[in-house]
Design a protein around this motif. Structure first.
Motif, PDB file in Angstrom:
ATOM      1  N   ALA A  55     -19.710 -52.476 -10.422  1.00 32.94           N
ATOM      2  CA  ALA A  55     -18.721 -52.715  -9.363  1.00 32.94           C
ATOM      3  C   ALA A  55     -17.304 -52.569  -9.926  1.00 32.94           C
ATOM      4  CB  ALA A  55     -18.926 -54.109  -8.773  1.00 32.94           C
ATOM      5  N   TYR A  56     -17.099 -53.100 -11.145  1.00 32.97           N
ATOM      6  CA  TYR A  56     -15.794 -52.982 -11.808  1.00 32.97           C
ATOM      7  C   TYR A  56     -15.456 -51.503 -12.058  1.00 32.97           C
ATOM      8  CZ  TYR A  56     -12.278 -53.422 -15.563  1.00 32.97           C
ATOM      9  OH  TYR A  56     -11.150 -53.306 -16.339  1.00 32.97           O
ATOM     10  N   GLU A  59     -14.225 -49.927  -8.980  1.00 35.59           N
ATOM     11  CA  GLU A  59     -12.860 -50.355  -8.619  1.00 35.59           C
ATOM     12  C   GLU A  59     -11.793 -49.680  -9.484  1.00 35.59           C
ATOM     13  OE1 GLU A  59     -12.171 -54.552  -8.131  1.00 35.59           O
ATOM     14  OE2 GLU A  59     -13.379 -54.622  -6.313  1.00 35.59           O
ATOM     15  N   ILE A  60     -12.070 -49.507 -10.785  1.00 34.06           N
ATOM     16  CA  ILE A  60     -11.058 -48.868 -11.647  1.00 34.06           C
ATOM     17  C   ILE A  60     -11.311 -47.357 -11.775  1.00 34.06           C
ATOM     18  CG2 ILE A  60     -10.618 -51.012 -12.963  1.00 34.06           C
ATOM     19  CD1 ILE A  60     -12.051 -49.583 -15.373  1.00 34.06           C
ATOM     20  N   HIS A  61     -12.280 -46.841 -10.997  1.00 29.77           N
ATOM     21  CA  HIS A  61     -12.600 -45.406 -10.980  1.00 29.77           C
ATOM     22  C   HIS A  61     -12.908 -44.878 -12.379  1.00 29.77           C
ATOM     23  CE1 HIS A  61     -11.177 -45.424  -6.873  1.00 29.77           C
ATOM     24  NE2 HIS A  61     -10.069 -46.010  -7.286  1.00 29.77           N
ATOM     25  N   SER A  62     -13.749 -45.603 -13.117  1.00 30.50           N
ATOM     26  CA  SER A  62     -14.130 -45.174 -14.463  1.00 30.50           C
ATOM     27  C   SER A  62     -15.582 -44.695 -14.460  1.00 30.50           C
ATOM     28  CB  SER A  62     -13.951 -46.339 -15.442  1.00 30.50           C
ATOM     29  OG  SER A  62     -14.650 -46.049 -16.635  1.00 30.50           O
ATOM     30  N   PRO A  64     -17.364 -43.340 -16.899  1.00 27.87           N
ATOM     31  CA  PRO A  64     -18.207 -43.805 -18.009  1.00 27.87           C
ATOM     32  C   PRO A  64     -18.752 -45.208 -17.775  1.00 27.87           C
ATOM     33  CG  PRO A  64     -16.200 -42.809 -18.879  1.00 27.87           C
ATOM     34  CD  PRO A  64     -16.019 -42.907 -17.386  1.00 27.87           C
ATOM     35  N   VAL A  65     -17.907 -46.111 -17.250  1.00 27.51           N
ATOM     36  CA  VAL A  65     -18.353 -47.494 -16.999  1.00 27.51           C
ATOM     37  C   VAL A  65     -19.465 -47.503 -15.948  1.00 27.51           C
ATOM     38  CG1 VAL A  65     -17.649 -49.780 -16.147  1.00 27.51           C
ATOM     39  CG2 VAL A  65     -16.145 -48.524 -17.697  1.00 27.51           C
TER      40      VAL A  65
ATOM     41  N   MET B   1      -4.458 -50.152  -2.554  1.00 30.92           N
ATOM     42  CA  MET B   1      -5.844 -50.313  -2.094  1.00 30.92           C
ATOM     43  C   MET B   1      -6.274 -51.775  -2.272  1.00 30.92           C
ATOM     44  SD  MET B   1      -9.099 -48.052  -3.297  1.00 30.92           S
ATOM     45  CE  MET B   1     -10.759 -48.453  -2.749  1.00 30.92           C
ATOM     46  N   TYR B   3      -9.043 -54.763  -2.611  1.00 27.35           N
ATOM     47  CA  TYR B   3     -10.397 -54.974  -3.109  1.00 27.35           C
ATOM     48  C   TYR B   3     -10.879 -56.333  -2.643  1.00 27.35           C
ATOM     49  CZ  TYR B   3      -9.253 -51.242  -6.393  1.00 27.35           C
ATOM     50  OH  TYR B   3      -8.886 -50.059  -6.965  1.00 27.35           O
ATOM     51  N   PRO B   7      -9.843 -56.052  -9.439  1.00 25.51           N
ATOM     52  CA  PRO B   7     -10.551 -55.451 -10.565  1.00 25.51           C
ATOM     53  C   PRO B   7     -10.536 -56.300 -11.830  1.00 25.51           C
ATOM     54  CG  PRO B   7      -9.202 -53.805  -9.489  1.00 25.51           C
ATOM     55  CD  PRO B   7      -8.895 -55.109  -8.817  1.00 25.51           C
ATOM     56  N   LEU B  10     -12.904 -59.184 -11.481  1.00 27.76           N
ATOM     57  CA  LEU B  10     -14.284 -58.686 -11.482  1.00 27.76           C
ATOM     58  C   LEU B  10     -14.706 -58.311 -12.902  1.00 27.76           C
ATOM     59  CD1 LEU B  10     -16.737 -57.918  -9.758  1.00 27.76           C
ATOM     60  CD2 LEU B  10     -15.677 -55.701  -9.336  1.00 27.76           C
ATOM     61  N   GLY B  11     -13.817 -57.661 -13.628  1.00 29.64           N
ATOM     62  CA  GLY B  11     -14.100 -57.277 -15.009  1.00 29.64           C
ATOM     63  C   GLY B  11     -14.315 -58.491 -15.899  1.00 29.64           C
ATOM     64  N   ALA B  14     -17.723 -59.965 -14.957  1.00 28.80           N
ATOM     65  CA  ALA B  14     -18.775 -59.086 -15.490  1.00 28.80           C
ATOM     66  C   ALA B  14     -18.898 -59.274 -17.005  1.00 28.80           C
ATOM     67  CB  ALA B  14     -18.456 -57.626 -15.163  1.00 28.80           C
ATOM     68  N   TRP B  53     -16.830 -49.351 -27.323  1.00 30.02           N
ATOM     69  CA  TRP B  53     -16.301 -49.878 -26.044  1.00 30.02           C
ATOM     70  C   TRP B  53     -14.968 -50.593 -26.266  1.00 30.02           C
ATOM     71  CZ3 TRP B  53     -17.238 -48.043 -21.589  1.00 30.02           C
ATOM     72  CH2 TRP B  53     -18.524 -47.725 -21.140  1.00 30.02           C
ATOM     73  N   TYR B  56     -12.423 -47.949 -26.513  1.00 31.55           N
ATOM     74  CA  TYR B  56     -12.192 -47.416 -25.157  1.00 31.55           C
ATOM     75  C   TYR B  56     -11.306 -48.371 -24.360  1.00 31.55           C
ATOM     76  CZ  TYR B  56     -13.325 -45.977 -20.344  1.00 31.55           C
ATOM     77  OH  TYR B  56     -13.248 -45.583 -19.028  1.00 31.55           O
ATOM     78  N   ILE B  60      -7.741 -47.405 -22.524  1.00 26.73           N
ATOM     79  CA  ILE B  60      -7.457 -47.482 -21.082  1.00 26.73           C
ATOM     80  C   ILE B  60      -6.709 -48.783 -20.744  1.00 26.73           C
ATOM     81  CG2 ILE B  60      -9.426 -45.991 -20.472  1.00 26.73           C
ATOM     82  CD1 ILE B  60     -10.771 -48.574 -19.266  1.00 26.73           C
TER      83      ILE B  60
END
Lengths: 90, 90
Positions: A55-56, A59-62, A64-65, B1, B3, B7, B10-11, B14, B53, B56, B60
């Motif tokens: 879901a995350y 939301e961040i349009h990633s 790979p995630v 946008m 949500y 995000p 949520l991150g 998660a 990760w 990464y 980002i």
């Protein structure tokens, strides 16, 4: 900003590692028909978390995630199913 | 946008799930002094992936990705260390 490795490529490589890491566990559980030492709580919490990571990722349009977590979700669910199945059939 | 859940929140949720998911495994391995059914290959690949990760996350600029993976790295490394220790001491 320049990166040594572009973020998307790094994310894809990272996702490939964490995703394929569950394959040895899947094979080991399948071969030994035992996952006694594998924590049930771990897999339940982990699967819940992986769904939230998907879901995350949306939301961040990633990509790979999203992709890494979707594949991990499938493999982790298979391990959890096998663990429950083998424990109830023994 | 807009949500349903922001995000970053949520991150964080998660990341909390996938990170704390390793605690039951840590406790189980500590209590039973056995991780025979836990795949060595899984933890080696997983730890490699978690390090990537983190990188990464830095690229980002995602704090949830960085923090969750750093804590997961510590716990997963402890499980791997215990597995190796218990297998060599038995």
């Amino acid at each position: 900003m320049d990166y040594l490795i572009p973020p998307d490529l790094l994310g894809i490589v990272a996702g490939t590692f964490t995703t394929i890491s569950f394959l040895p566990q899947l094979l080991k559980t399948w071969n030994t028909k035992s996952a006694k030492d594998v924590s049930l709580g771990m897999f339940i919490l982990f699967i819940g978390g992986v769904i939230l990571w998907c879901a995350y990722g949306f939301e961040i349009h990633s990509s790979p995630v999203i992709i890494a977590n979707m594949v991990t979700l499938i493999i982790a669910s298979m391990i959890l199913t096998m663990k429950l199945y083998f424990e109830n059939s023994n």
